[in-house]
Design an enzyme around this catalytic site. Structure first.
Site, PDB file in Angstrom:
ATOM      1  N   LYS A 198     -11.881   4.075   1.429  1.00 38.58           N
ATOM      2  CA  LYS A 198     -10.744   3.309   0.905  1.00 38.58           C
ATOM      3  C   LYS A 198     -11.316   2.126   0.116  1.00 38.58           C
ATOM      4  CE  LYS A 198      -6.327   1.391   2.484  1.00 38.58           C
ATOM      5  NZ  LYS A 198      -5.498   1.105   3.668  1.00 38.58           N
TER       6      LYS A 198
ATOM      7  N   TYR B 145     -14.590  26.600  -1.465  1.00 37.28           N
ATOM      8  CA  TYR B 145     -14.524  25.139  -1.549  1.00 37.28           C
ATOM      9  C   TYR B 145     -13.501  24.644  -2.571  1.00 37.28           C
ATOM     10  CZ  TYR B 145     -18.263  26.263  -4.910  1.00 37.28           C
ATOM     11  OH  TYR B 145     -19.015  26.829  -5.900  1.00 37.28           O
TER      12      TYR B 145
ATOM     13  N   GLU C 202       0.837  -1.199   0.000  1.00 42.04           N
ATOM     14  CA  GLU C 202       0.000   0.000   0.000  1.00 42.04           C
ATOM     15  C   GLU C 202       0.872   1.249   0.000  1.00 42.04           C
ATOM     16  OE1 GLU C 202      -4.004  -0.619   2.354  1.00 42.04           O
ATOM     17  OE2 GLU C 202      -2.296  -1.269   3.581  1.00 42.04           O
TER      18      GLU C 202
ATOM     19  N   GLU D 251      -7.939   6.498   9.905  1.00 40.31           N
ATOM     20  CA  GLU D 251      -8.392   7.329  11.021  1.00 40.31           C
ATOM     21  C   GLU D 251      -7.464   8.530  11.201  1.00 40.31           C
ATOM     22  OE1 GLU D 251      -9.787   3.112  12.008  1.00 40.31           O
ATOM     23  OE2 GLU D 251      -8.072   4.023  11.012  1.00 40.31           O
TER      24      GLU D 251
END
Length: 121
Positions: free
Chosen positions: A100, A55, A23, A75
């Protein structure tokens, strides 16, 4: 106190977050949703961008975090993204979801999502 929101949904960026070495090396796509809670009345009353959150600039800042320094946990990534959203003094609260969809799970699944809510102060 108003319950106005600005939401940015489905923001995609490639990052190298995760516990597994593959990863970190190969990276994968992450999808971010951010909802900012603020009072938009002053901006609307004066049609003034300076009194709200831009934005487009927020999206660029969030992508920088996703594409930046790798972390093991989404997290942790969500926490960093929430900090970016709360950098504007106008934002009272934020809800951030990090998706994910290519998580290394050897089963059929649609998505993995971590959602956090953070407030000023």
């Amino acid at each position: 106190m108003s319950a106005d929101r600005i939401a940015l949904k489905g923001l995609r960026a490639r990052g190298r977050h995760g516990v597994l070495p593959a990863e970190r090396e190969l990276g994968q796509e992450f999808v971010v949703d951010a909802t900012l809670f603020l009072d938009t009345a002053p901006a609307a009353a004066g049609d003034d961008l300076a009194k709200t959150v831009h934005y487009g600039e927020l999206a660029e800042a969030l992508v920088e975090v996703v594409e930046g320094e790798p972390v093991k946990l989404i997290e942790t990534l969500a926490e960093r993204l929430a900090d970016v959203c709360l950098a504007s003094e106008l934002v009272r609260k934020v809800e951030v979801s990090v998706h994910k969809p290519a998580a290394p799970i050897p089963l059929v699944f649609d998505d993995v999502v971590v959602t956090i809510e953070r407030s000023r102060g």
